[in-house]
Motif scaffolding. Structure first.
Motif, short mmCIF file in Angstrom:
data_model
loop_
_atom_site.label_atom_id
_atom_site.label_comp_id
_atom_site.label_asym_id
_atom_site.label_seq_id
_atom_site.Cartn_x
_atom_site.Cartn_y
_atom_site.Cartn_z
N GLU A 1 39.58 47.87 26.42
CA GLU A 1 39.85 46.59 26.73
C GLU A 1 41.19 46.10 26.42
OE1 GLU A 1 38.65 44.80 29.03
OE2 GLU A 1 36.54 44.98 28.84
N GLY B 1 34.67 49.09 30.58
CA GLY B 1 35.72 48.51 31.64
C GLY B 1 35.45 46.91 31.66
N GLY B 2 36.54 45.98 32.35
CA GLY B 2 36.34 44.75 32.34
C GLY B 2 35.24 44.46 33.25
N LEU B 3 34.71 43.20 32.75
CA LEU B 3 33.46 42.66 33.49
C LEU B 3 34.07 41.62 34.54
CD1 LEU B 3 31.55 41.69 30.62
CD2 LEU B 3 31.17 43.67 31.84
N LYS B 4 33.48 41.58 35.66
CA LYS B 4 33.69 40.67 36.84
C LYS B 4 33.91 39.17 36.29
CE LYS B 4 32.40 38.81 41.31
NZ LYS B 4 31.36 38.75 42.52
N ALA C 1 38.01 42.09 34.13
CA ALA C 1 38.35 43.11 35.49
C ALA C 1 39.38 43.22 35.95
CB ALA C 1 37.12 42.94 36.56
N ARG C 2 39.97 44.66 36.24
CA ARG C 2 41.43 44.72 36.58
C ARG C 2 41.12 45.44 38.10
NH1 ARG C 2 45.83 45.83 32.29
NH2 ARG C 2 45.51 43.87 31.21
N HIS C 3 42.16 44.99 39.04
CA HIS C 3 42.01 45.41 40.43
C HIS C 3 43.46 45.82 41.00
CE1 HIS C 3 38.11 43.58 41.13
NE2 HIS C 3 38.58 42.74 40.37
N ASP D 1 41.28 39.52 36.75
CA ASP D 1 40.31 38.63 36.95
C ASP D 1 39.57 38.12 35.61
OD1 ASP D 1 38.23 37.11 38.06
OD2 ASP D 1 36.99 38.79 38.86
#
Length: 485
Positions: free
Chosen positions: A297, A331-334, A338-340, A353
């Motif tokens: 993270e 990984g990032g959580l919603k 979270a990364r998009h 996000d």
């Protein structure tokens, strides 16, 4: 065919004799004092009919405005195996006088039957991410024998539900506890009765209801009140309220473990450098040993979080090596990092996000993280921070400086409370606080979507989306990520 001698000698533990069903009808009836209409087994427990899966026990809770008994047919249609109800029905069920009290009783039975080490997590910032990291560490070290509360099930209903879902074979249980009024964590920790209690940080979240930072610290320290005998209180050494938290734990006779950058922290940061993937490579001193591990993270706040995770895992008797591997892979959580990657003209843009929650401390931390993110342009979509009361205008206006420090090119401000930040950014000649910083104020997510579309994303952009969940910026995230997919 005879077994190999090594297999014949394999130790059989009490948990190996435990049934694989989560609950049987007889166990539910015994735990709740209810009466079962039939013999059955269930594999899960659910209170929201929309989330029912095949094999679940659906608990028909009665609230102030709704009654779960109205949704029994829907729960059965979705695969509920049985029901916990306060009136007879034509489906397999356990009949009890009060379904809320029955859920509490089921939670306590789950807690008491499992030989699990329980960890409670609270704090103004980072509860869910830290809870997930501790779970990932303990689950990896125990080869799948850890349990945790899902999502943000951290209130007066979510915590008992999460306990009721804990399998008898669990070796560890990790539970998040939230609050917005004094006394709430006291009730939640009485359900869990943790062996380890971790406070992530103290920040002005819910200050509207509590009135002061000292009162917030006192409310968070309630998590120590139902710690098991010999339990461990894990507290942030760098917090201005560290001594207040320490005193609260010591009054109750608990072992105190501190974590952070402070020279006297029990789990102390020695060094951290930014890794190639945007995370960090951390070296920590645990007193009798040193650890070097990666944190996937990004952001300095996750370096601190990782120290707290290591402190909690060690206090719970977990595997520190497995914890290091878990932190490296998270990984990032919603809604919480979270990364998009979005396809936009000229290449790809990064969308971060953080739309689920926001308070002054987490806003500053994520804006700092945005400032460290390589980008052609940095864009911040910021929603109002709630439950700040009379402090709201000041805390919102104070975000002008971290916006400028992060090198933000354009800000989209969403919600009534963000008008204070808009005024701060609009002061001075040129209409903006910092050269090159433009902004737009919007009343709602729909307007924010239109404003960001009008601004136009291009390749190399990095976009931070952060606000309190009630602002609804998850809609903006869904709009851009679903269109991209």
């Amino acid at each position: 065919m005879s077994l190999h001698p090594a297999l014949r000698q394999w130790p059989v533990l009490p948990r190996d004799r435990t049934g694989t069903a989560l609950w049987t009808s007889a166990e539910i009836a015994a735990a709740t004092g209810g009466r079962a209409s039939a013999d059955f087994q269930v594999s899960g427990v659910e209170m929201d009919s929309r989330d029912v899966r095949g094999g679940d026990l659906f608990v028909a809770l009665k609230g102030e405005t709704t009654d779960g008994h109205r949704f029994i047919d829907k729960a059965i249609a979705l695969g509920a195996r049985a029901l916990l109800v306060d009136r007879p029905v034509d489906f397999p069920h356990v009949l009890v006088p009060d379904t809320t009290l029955a859920l509490h009783a089921l939670a306590h039975a789950a807690r008491d039957r499992a030989q699990a080490i329980r960890i409670g997590v609270t704090g103004s910032v980072g509860k869910t991410g830290v809870k997930e990291a501790i779970f990932a560490a303990l689950d990896r070290g125990s080869r799948g024998a850890a349990h945790r509360s899902v999502r943000s099930y951290n209130n007066h209903v979510g915590v008992p539900l999460s306990l009721a879902r804990m399998p008898a074979r669990s070796k560890f249980g990790v539970f998040e506890m939230g609050m917005n009024h004094a006394g709430e964590i006291r009730a939640l920790t009485a359900h869990v009765r943790p062996h380890v209690a971790l406070i992530t940080t103290i920040a002005p979240a819910h200050i509207e209801n509590l009135g002061s930072m000292e009162a917030i610290a006192d409310a968070k320290a309630e998590i120590f009140e139902s710690l098991m005998p010999g339990g461990t209180a894990v507290i942030p050494a760098d917090s201005p309220w560290c001594q207040q938290l320490r005193a609260a734990g010591e009054r109750l006779g608990h072992k105190i473990v501190t974590f952070g950058r402070s020279a006297d922290a029990d789990v102390r940061l020695l060094d951290s450098i930014v890794a190639a993937n945007g995370g960090s490579l951390v070296t920590a001193d645990l007193g009798d040993t040193r650890l070097c591990f990666s944190v996937a993270e990004p952001g300095e706040h996750w370096v601190g979080n990782a120290l707290g995770v290591m402190a909690a895992v060690r206090a719970a008797g977990g595997d520190l090596g497995a914890a290091g591997l878990a932190l490296a892979e998270m990984g990032g959580l919603k809604g919480r990092g979270a990364r998009h990657q979005l396809r936009v003209p000229g290449g790809k843009a990064l969308l971060i996000d953080e739309s689920y929650n926001a308070n002054p401390a987490s806003m500053r931390a994520t804006l700092r993280q945005l400032g460290q993110t390589p980008a052609t342009r940095r864009i911040a979509v910021l929603g109002s921070m709630k439950e700040l009361g009379d402090f709201a205008d000041g805390f919102h206006a104070q975000l002008a400086e971290p916006l400028a420090e992060a090198g933000v090119t354009h800000a989209v401000l969403v919600g009534e409370e963000m008008r204070a930040l808009a005024r701060a950014l609009g002061k001075g000649e040129g209409g903006a606080l910092a050269a090159g910083l433009t902004f737009a104020h919007c009343d709602n997510p729909a307007e924010a979507i239109a404003a960001l579309e009008e601004f136009g994303l291009t390749g190399g952009d990095a976009v931070l989306v952060k606000g309190s969940n009630s602002v609804g910026l998850g809609r903006l995230v869904n709009h851009f990520t679903s269109r991209d997919g």
